[in-house]
Design an enzyme around this catalytic site. Structure first.
Site, PDB file in Angstrom:
ATOM      1  N   ILE A 218       0.830  -1.207   0.000  1.00 54.43           N
ATOM      2  CA  ILE A 218       0.000   0.000   0.000  1.00 54.43           C
ATOM      3  C   ILE A 218       0.867   1.261   0.000  1.00 54.43           C
ATOM      4  CG2 ILE A 218      -1.766   1.303   1.294  1.00 54.43           C
ATOM      5  CD1 ILE A 218      -2.690  -1.394  -0.030  1.00 54.43           C
TER       6      ILE A 218
ATOM      7  N   ARG B  12      -8.286   1.317   0.129  1.00 53.24           N
ATOM      8  CA  ARG B  12      -9.321   0.430  -0.413  1.00 53.24           C
ATOM      9  C   ARG B  12      -8.894  -0.300  -1.677  1.00 53.24           C
ATOM     10  NH1 ARG B  12     -14.679   4.273  -0.230  1.00 53.24           N
ATOM     11  NH2 ARG B  12     -15.620   3.407   1.651  1.00 53.24           N
TER      12      ARG B  12
ATOM     13  N   LYS C 213     -13.738   0.528   7.262  1.00 54.67           N
ATOM     14  CA  LYS C 213     -12.744  -0.300   6.559  1.00 54.67           C
ATOM     15  C   LYS C 213     -12.898  -1.781   6.909  1.00 54.67           C
ATOM     16  CE  LYS C 213      -9.288  -2.032   4.623  1.00 54.67           C
ATOM     17  NZ  LYS C 213      -8.689  -1.944   3.331  1.00 54.67           N
TER      18      LYS C 213
ATOM     19  N   ASN D 247     -14.324  -5.133   4.333  1.00 57.10           N
ATOM     20  CA  ASN D 247     -13.681  -6.433   4.099  1.00 57.10           C
ATOM     21  C   ASN D 247     -14.485  -7.579   4.711  1.00 57.10           C
ATOM     22  OD1 ASN D 247     -11.695  -5.441   2.504  1.00 57.10           O
ATOM     23  ND2 ASN D 247     -10.086  -5.472   4.041  1.00 57.10           N
TER      24      ASN D 247
ATOM     25  N   ARG E 233     -17.233  -8.655   2.345  1.00 53.29           N
ATOM     26  CA  ARG E 233     -16.763  -9.542   1.276  1.00 53.29           C
ATOM     27  C   ARG E 233     -16.485 -10.942   1.828  1.00 53.29           C
ATOM     28  NH1 ARG E 233     -15.671  -9.059  -4.039  1.00 53.29           N
ATOM     29  NH2 ARG E 233     -13.812 -10.009  -4.934  1.00 53.29           N
TER      30      ARG E 233
ATOM     31  N   ARG F 187     -32.018  -8.669  -7.242  1.00 49.53           N
ATOM     32  CA  ARG F 187     -31.428  -8.296  -5.940  1.00 49.53           C
ATOM     33  C   ARG F 187     -30.508  -9.377  -5.373  1.00 49.53           C
ATOM     34  NH1 ARG F 187     -36.036  -6.072  -6.518  1.00 49.53           N
ATOM     35  NH2 ARG F 187     -37.152  -7.971  -5.971  1.00 49.53           N
TER      36      ARG F 187
ATOM     37  N   GLY G 119      -7.403 -15.989   0.959  1.00 50.22           N
ATOM     38  CA  GLY G 119      -6.076 -15.596   1.408  1.00 50.22           C
ATOM     39  C   GLY G 119      -5.898 -14.097   1.335  1.00 50.22           C
TER      40      GLY G 119
ATOM     41  N   CYS H 200      -6.020  -9.207   3.904  1.00 53.27           N
ATOM     42  CA  CYS H 200      -7.146  -8.315   4.227  1.00 53.27           C
ATOM     43  C   CYS H 200      -8.381  -9.110   4.582  1.00 53.27           C
ATOM     44  CB  CYS H 200      -7.435  -7.433   3.022  1.00 53.27           C
ATOM     45  SG  CYS H 200      -5.929  -6.691   2.381  1.00 53.27           S
TER      46      CYS H 200
HETATM   47  N1  SAJ Z   1     -12.259 -14.834  -3.364  1.00 54.35           N
HETATM   48  C1  SAJ Z   1     -13.146 -15.895  -3.494  1.00 54.35           C
HETATM   49  N2  SAJ Z   1     -14.321 -15.701  -4.152  1.00 54.35           N
HETATM   50  C2  SAJ Z   1     -14.666 -14.495  -4.676  1.00 54.35           C
HETATM   51  C3  SAJ Z   1     -13.774 -13.409  -4.528  1.00 54.35           C
HETATM   52  C4  SAJ Z   1     -12.581 -13.606  -3.868  1.00 54.35           C
HETATM   53  O1  SAJ Z   1     -12.888 -17.006  -3.032  1.00 54.35           O
HETATM   54  O2  SAJ Z   1     -15.751 -14.396  -5.278  1.00 54.35           O
HETATM   55  C5  SAJ Z   1     -10.977 -15.013  -2.666  1.00 54.35           C
HETATM   56  C6  SAJ Z   1      -9.740 -14.682  -3.507  1.00 54.35           C
HETATM   57  O3  SAJ Z   1      -9.360 -15.766  -4.322  1.00 54.35           O
HETATM   58  C7  SAJ Z   1      -8.713 -14.364  -2.444  1.00 54.35           C
HETATM   59  C8  SAJ Z   1      -9.555 -13.706  -1.346  1.00 54.35           C
HETATM   60  O4  SAJ Z   1     -10.898 -14.086  -1.600  1.00 54.35           O
HETATM   61  O5  SAJ Z   1      -8.112 -15.525  -1.904  1.00 54.35           O
HETATM   62  C9  SAJ Z   1      -9.466 -12.203  -1.267  1.00 54.35           C
HETATM   63  O6  SAJ Z   1      -9.392 -11.652  -2.557  1.00 54.35           O
HETATM   64  P1  SAJ Z   1     -10.211 -10.374  -3.024  1.00 54.35           P
HETATM   65  O7  SAJ Z   1      -9.874 -10.129  -4.436  1.00 54.35           O
HETATM   66  O8  SAJ Z   1     -11.648 -10.515  -2.679  1.00 54.35           O
HETATM   67  O9  SAJ Z   1      -9.700  -9.181  -2.071  1.00 54.35           O
HETATM   68  P2  SAJ Z   1      -8.229  -8.656  -1.625  1.00 54.35           P
HETATM   69  O10 SAJ Z   1      -7.908  -9.262  -0.307  1.00 54.35           O
HETATM   70  O11 SAJ Z   1      -7.244  -8.796  -2.707  1.00 54.35           O
HETATM   71  O12 SAJ Z   1      -8.540  -7.084  -1.430  1.00 54.35           O
HETATM   72  C10 SAJ Z   1      -9.531  -6.693  -0.492  1.00 54.35           C
HETATM   73  C11 SAJ Z   1     -10.480  -5.680  -1.160  1.00 54.35           C
HETATM   74  N3  SAJ Z   1     -11.647  -5.465  -0.326  1.00 54.35           N
HETATM   75  C12 SAJ Z   1     -12.918  -5.551  -0.799  1.00 54.35           C
HETATM   76  O13 SAJ Z   1     -13.157  -5.838  -1.943  1.00 54.35           O
HETATM   77  C13 SAJ Z   1     -14.025  -5.243   0.152  1.00 54.35           C
HETATM   78  C14 SAJ Z   1      -9.733  -4.380  -1.410  1.00 54.35           C
HETATM   79  O14 SAJ Z   1     -10.632  -3.379  -1.906  1.00 54.35           O
HETATM   80  C15 SAJ Z   1      -9.088  -3.869  -0.109  1.00 54.35           C
HETATM   81  O15 SAJ Z   1      -8.363  -2.673  -0.319  1.00 54.35           O
HETATM   82  C16 SAJ Z   1      -8.123  -4.943   0.368  1.00 54.35           C
HETATM   83  O16 SAJ Z   1      -8.882  -6.119   0.634  1.00 54.35           O
HETATM   84  C17 SAJ Z   1      -7.426  -4.439   1.617  1.00 54.35           C
HETATM   85  O17 SAJ Z   1      -6.250  -4.039   1.521  1.00 54.35           O
HETATM   86  O18 SAJ Z   1      -8.056  -4.351   2.678  1.00 54.35           O
END
Ligand code: SAJ
Length: 406
Positions: A10, A149, A201, A205, A208, A241, A252, A255
């Site tokens: 970052i 973000r 923040k 996360n 997600r 929706r 992994g 975050c």
């Molecule tokens: N993953 C899944 N299924 C999905 C999406 C992702 O299994 O549908 C997995 C990915 O393969 C990975 C993990 O989740 O192992 C995380 O990946 P990601 O692409 O969802 O997110 P990060 O960790 O790379 O980045 C996140 C983001 N947060 C959100 O989308 C809410 C990013 O915007 C943040 O800035 C970042 O965390 C952070 O630094 O906090």
């Protein structure tokens, strides 16, 4: 001048972005090797558009050092791990960076914390550290929380375009910091208080993580009763929706697999859904390992050394292996006193695990069964090379018949 502390995933892009938009920037990191690499003109990780941004920042005069600078604005972007037992955020790196800043900062300097922290962390750990130094928050040092973000894989674009949150005690300081970020950020920048910014923040996360866990749970239910989870998600998502994410071999990165635990650690009797979601995600590598054993049995395969994991990074097209599902799976396998799985990832050139390969061809020569852990561009473009193998496709990217899924 802005002194960016911590030049990792970052801090580095943020420093480069500010510099290439006309702000005087010095980047500081205690890792001298990292600073040397940057000073030799090389970036320290792969990210789309980062090298071009680096060149622009160099032309704009950015400097890298291990020394803290005396200036009016600091940005702290150091890691915030979590304690594996208490699940609470460990703010030690943030506090250590802050203490070093306080040794050189002039009266009235602003310290902006970008690192992710749980709500109340700045109150509990950062303010006391300033008081202990005999300084007064708001008079000697202004505090701001500006959580990042940006998503690895699309960081440069997202730095420019994402909306941002600025948490500040004082609106005037908040607006000043907003103007600093507006030098490059084209998104909307909201100014709020510090605790709200901390919470937003972590909540983003967590949102997600919980939604990925939902997709992973559906994959398990569908496996149990022989239904096609991908077809089901595809159809459900046609509802106006409903927007279900994709199941995968685990979660992994530093975050999504970490931050939601902060809420579980701080609010254990309240954060029930989050706790279960995190356990579901953390259980996925074991679920994959069980699938590997099932599929081996079905194919009368007994030699685990003929099974290969494709992908070591935590997600596609990045070179970051922190908390990656493949590493989690390998650890789990070792706990069961079993080893031998082969591993390959085009983005990881150093040896980080046993039985690791450095080119796709030799890896494929040595395995009969390929587990797609990460959907790197390389494997999507090399489908014909695995069409004659047993394949466990954890991302639903293979279209040839006979492929196994989660
Ligand atoms: N993953 C899944 N299924 C999905 C999406 C992702 O299994 O549908 C997995 C990915 O393969 C990975 C993990 O989740 O192992 C995380 O990946 P990601 O692409 O969802 O997110 P990060 O960790 O790379 O980045 C996140 C983001 N947060 C959100 O989308 C809410 C990013 O915007 C943040 O800035 C970042 O965390 C952070 O630094 O906090």
């Amino acid at each position: 001048m802005v002194n960016v502390i911590g030049l990792g995933y970052i801090g580095l892009p943020t420093a480069l972005m500010l510099s290439s938009h006309g702000i005087e920037v010095v980047g500081t990191d205690y890792n001298k090797d990292l600073v040397d690499t940057l000073n030799e003109g090389r970036t320290t990780f792969k990210e789309y558009g980062l090298d071009e941004l680096f060149q622009k920042a160099i032309s704009s005069g950015i400097r890298f050092t291990s020394e803290y600078q005396t200036t009016d604005t600091y940005i702290i972007s150091v890691p915030t791990p979590y304690d594996k037992f208490s699940k609470k955020v460990d703010a030690c790196y943030v506090v250590a960076a802050l203490k070093d800043i306080l040794k050189v900062a002039p009266k009235g300097a602003t310290v902006i914390i970008e690192s992710t922290v749980s709500p109340g962390t700045i109150e509990k750990f950062v303010r006391p550290a300033i008081n202990e130094a005999g300084l007064v928050v708001g008079e000697d040092i202004n505090l701001v929380h500006a959580p990042e973000r940006i998503i690895p894989g699309n960081m440069v674009y997202e730095l420019l375009h994402n909306n941002r949150t600025i948490g500040a005690d004082d609106k005037v300081i908040g607006e000043k910091v907003k103007a600093l970020y507006a030098s490059f950020c084209q998104g909307e920048i909201v100014v709020t208080d510090i605790k709200t910014a901390e919470m937003t923040k972590v909540v983003e996360n967590t949102f997600r993580a919980v939604n990925i866990a939902f997709a992973n749970e559906l994959a398990k239910i569908c496996r149990h009763d022989n239904m096609d989870v991908y077809e089901i998600i595809r159809i459900c998502n046609m509802h106006p929706r409903v927007n279900i994410l994709q199941p995968g071999p685990g979660v992994g990165g530093h975050c999504i697999s970490v931050d939601p635990w902060f809420l579980v650690g701080d609010y254990p009797s309240l954060a029930k859904v989050i706790d279960e979601a995190m356990k579901t995600n953390d259980g996925m590598p074991d679920f994959v390992l069980n699938r590997i054993y099932e599929i081996m049995k079905e194919n009368n395969m007994t030699d685990i050394t003929r099974v290969g994991l494709y992908g070591l990074t935590y997600k596609e097209n990045v070179d970051d292996i922190r908390e990656s599902p493949t590493l989690q799976l390998l650890e789990s396998q070792e706990r069961h006193l079993a080893t031998g799985l082969k591993v390959y990832d085009p983005y990881i050139t150093k040896d980080v695990v046993r039985n690791q390969y450095h080119d796709l061809e030799s890896f494929l020569n040595d395995v009969d069964f390929v587990v797609i852990m990460v959907k790197h561009k390389e494997i999507i473009e090399s489908m014909e090379k695995i069409a004659n193998k047993i394949v466990l496709d954890c991302h639903n990217i293979c279209s040839f018949p006979g492929v196994y899924h989660l």
